[in-house]
Design a protein around this motif. Structure first.
Motif, short mmCIF file in Angstrom:
data_model
loop_
_atom_site.label_atom_id
_atom_site.label_comp_id
_atom_site.label_asym_id
_atom_site.label_seq_id
_atom_site.Cartn_x
_atom_site.Cartn_y
_atom_site.Cartn_z
N ILE A 4 -2.29 33.23 11.78
CA ILE A 4 -0.66 32.21 12.31
C ILE A 4 -0.33 32.73 13.58
CG2 ILE A 4 1.25 31.51 11.37
CD1 ILE A 4 0.34 31.99 8.46
N GLU A 5 -0.22 32.03 14.25
CA GLU A 5 0.17 32.24 15.14
C GLU A 5 1.57 31.21 16.02
OE1 GLU A 5 -0.87 34.24 17.49
OE2 GLU A 5 -2.78 35.08 16.85
N GLY A 6 3.08 32.21 16.15
CA GLY A 6 3.58 31.89 17.19
C GLY A 6 3.97 30.28 16.40
N LEU A 7 4.47 30.27 15.26
CA LEU A 7 4.84 29.04 13.88
C LEU A 7 6.12 29.26 14.04
CD1 LEU A 7 3.32 27.17 12.15
CD2 LEU A 7 3.83 29.29 10.46
N SER A 8 6.11 28.11 14.07
CA SER A 8 8.16 27.69 13.83
C SER A 8 8.18 26.55 13.68
CB SER A 8 8.40 27.70 15.74
OG SER A 8 9.13 28.38 16.42
N LYS A 9 9.22 26.90 12.31
CA LYS A 9 10.45 26.22 11.85
C LYS A 9 11.77 25.87 11.54
CE LYS A 9 10.06 22.02 9.74
NZ LYS A 9 9.49 20.80 10.04
N THR A 10 12.55 24.98 12.36
CA THR A 10 14.01 24.90 12.26
C THR A 10 14.96 23.85 11.93
OG1 THR A 10 13.81 23.72 14.10
CG2 THR A 10 14.17 26.52 14.23
N PHE A 11 15.87 23.77 10.74
CA PHE A 11 16.50 23.57 10.09
C PHE A 11 17.52 23.36 10.60
CE2 PHE A 11 13.30 24.44 7.90
CZ PHE A 11 12.84 23.91 6.79
N GLY A 12 18.34 21.55 11.71
CA GLY A 12 19.33 22.37 12.50
C GLY A 12 19.02 23.53 13.35
N GLY A 13 19.91 24.52 13.39
CA GLY A 13 20.27 25.29 13.55
C GLY A 13 19.53 27.14 13.02
N LEU A 14 19.13 26.67 11.57
CA LEU A 14 19.06 27.72 11.38
C LEU A 14 16.72 27.43 11.89
CD1 LEU A 14 18.85 29.85 9.31
CD2 LEU A 14 18.45 28.16 7.38
N HIS A 15 16.94 29.05 11.96
CA HIS A 15 15.33 29.11 12.61
C HIS A 15 14.73 29.88 11.12
CE1 HIS A 15 15.77 28.49 16.39
NE2 HIS A 15 16.73 29.54 16.07
N ALA A 16 13.75 29.27 10.07
CA ALA A 16 13.44 29.78 8.41
C ALA A 16 12.31 29.61 9.03
CB ALA A 16 12.98 27.68 8.09
N CYS A 17 11.16 29.56 10.24
CA CYS A 17 10.39 30.18 11.11
C CYS A 17 10.87 30.98 12.58
CB CYS A 17 9.22 30.00 10.20
SG CYS A 17 8.26 30.33 8.74
N ASP A 18 10.54 31.88 13.01
CA ASP A 18 11.00 32.10 14.12
C ASP A 18 10.72 32.64 15.07
OD1 ASP A 18 12.45 32.55 16.20
OD2 ASP A 18 13.94 33.80 15.48
N ASP A 19 8.87 31.79 15.16
CA ASP A 19 7.72 32.32 16.24
C ASP A 19 7.62 33.35 15.57
OD1 ASP A 19 5.73 32.63 18.55
OD2 ASP A 19 7.52 34.44 19.50
N GLY A 56 3.74 26.08 16.94
CA GLY A 56 2.38 27.53 16.42
C GLY A 56 1.28 26.88 15.95
N THR A 57 0.07 27.48 15.47
CA THR A 57 -1.11 27.21 14.71
C THR A 57 -1.32 27.63 13.75
OG1 THR A 57 -2.32 29.00 16.34
CG2 THR A 57 -2.13 26.17 17.03
N ILE A 58 -1.79 27.42 12.81
CA ILE A 58 -2.53 27.96 11.47
C ILE A 58 -4.24 27.66 11.49
CG2 ILE A 58 -1.87 27.85 9.04
CD1 ILE A 58 0.61 26.33 9.39
N ASP A 239 13.17 38.47 6.89
CA ASP A 239 14.57 38.25 7.10
C ASP A 239 14.36 37.53 8.03
OD1 ASP A 239 17.27 38.45 6.16
OD2 ASP A 239 16.95 40.19 7.82
N ALA A 240 15.49 36.33 8.32
CA ALA A 240 15.93 35.29 9.16
C ALA A 240 14.72 34.18 9.04
CB ALA A 240 16.75 36.08 10.41
N GLY A 241 13.89 34.10 9.18
CA GLY A 241 12.46 33.38 9.86
C GLY A 241 11.55 34.46 10.66
N ARG A 242 11.72 35.82 9.81
CA ARG A 242 11.04 36.84 11.14
C ARG A 242 10.39 37.34 10.11
NH1 ARG A 242 13.19 38.22 16.91
NH2 ARG A 242 13.47 35.50 17.27
N ILE A 243 9.23 38.68 10.68
CA ILE A 243 8.37 39.90 10.07
C ILE A 243 8.94 40.80 10.02
CG2 ILE A 243 6.65 40.57 9.48
CD1 ILE A 243 4.88 38.15 9.77
N ILE A 244 10.11 41.92 9.13
CA ILE A 244 10.86 43.10 9.64
C ILE A 244 9.92 44.63 9.16
CG2 ILE A 244 12.63 41.64 9.56
CD1 ILE A 244 13.59 43.61 6.62
#
Length: 271
Positions: A4-19, A56-58, A239-244
């Motif tokens: 998975i590379e650079g995967l992003s998905k937003t709902f309005g202003g919410l980043h469910a997956c952020d790069d 992004g790509t899968i 957390d917040a669409g990112r890997i911590i």
């Protein structure tokens, strides 16, 4: 490998997956954990094709599946369960699991296409010998998979799934996924709604299945830390669409960022 590379998905202003970028080795067992709203289920939705990524790509091995439909991904061996049990309410336990077994068998020897689907539908209507043989083999495999769940399902073969308890509906959904002979199996909170005894029973079953099929790649979302510790080789914390955090269960669950964001400062050992 799942790449998975650079995967992003937003709902309005919410980043469910952020790069988000992530690679998962074949044959591994990976737990995806994080607080509510972290983006865990969205990640599985994107990998399985139920949602379309904004960017992004899968890849599954060398195959770019980013724009493929869920059914096409299923034909490649990418199989999932859902956060809430999804079964065919008007079908019996056996028929429900046989659906997964049949199409897993079918796509093992037929490429995904409209033509192959139409030909299979015609073969079923005409009860052609090849279809009958595949149907019988699917039933045998479905019965084998149901047998793994013991009396929870084996004594309810003819029961309509809408009559089952919530825990048994989840078992049927997982059995249907397993029966399809997946290469990649994604389980979204498989033990949700189960008591401690049922949770341990299912976790033990999944460990046994993974031991019997070491080539199977397993990704699961789970909130019960005892299950995460028992089952996973690797834990990815979101957390917040990112890997911590990303590492072994011990490394990831004791990471200070995880304790702060996911466990509220209480410490991993207490969960």
């Amino acid at each position: 490998m799942i790449s998975i590379e650079g995967l992003s998905k937003t709902f309005g202003g919410l980043h469910a997956c952020d790069d988000l970028s992530l690679s998962i080795e074949p044959g591994s067992t990976t737990a995806i954990v994080g607080p509510n709203g972290a983006g865990k289920s969205t990640l599985v939705q994107l990998i399985s094709g139920v949602m379309r990524a904004d960017a992004g790509t899968i890849r599954l091995g060398a195959t770019d599946v980013t724009r493929l439909a869920p059914a096409h991904r299923f034909s490649l061996g990418m199989v999932r369960s859902f956060q809430t049990a999804r079964v065919f309410p008007g079908m019996s336990v056996l028929d429900s699991v046989r659906v997964g077994a049949y199409y897993g068998l079918f796509y093992a020897s037929h490429p995904f296409s409209v033509g192959s689907t139409v030909r299979d539908a015609a073969a079923s209507l005409l009860r052609l010998p090849a279809w009958r043989a595949r149907y019988r083999e699917a039933e045998r495999h479905a019965l084998d998979i149901i047998g793994l769940f013991g009396e929870r399902l084996a004594t309810r073969l003819d029961h309509y799934t809408y009559t089952l308890s919530y825990a048994n509906r989840r078992r049927v959904e997982i059995a249907r996924a397993l029966a399809s002979r997946p290469r990649l199996l994604m389980l979204d909170e498989p033990t949700a709604g189960m008591n401690p005894t049922e949770t341990e029973e299912l976790a033990a079953l999944l460990r046994d299945i993974k031991a019997a099929r070491p080539e199977l790649t397993l990704i699961f979302i789970e909130h019960k830390m005892n299950v995460v510790r028992q089952m996973s080789q690797r834990v990815v914390v979101m957390d917040a669409g990112r890997i911590i955090a990303d590492g072994t269960p011990e490394q990831a669950l004791n990471d200070p960022k995880v304790i702060e964001a996911y466990l509220g400062g209480r410490g991993a050992a207490q969960t």
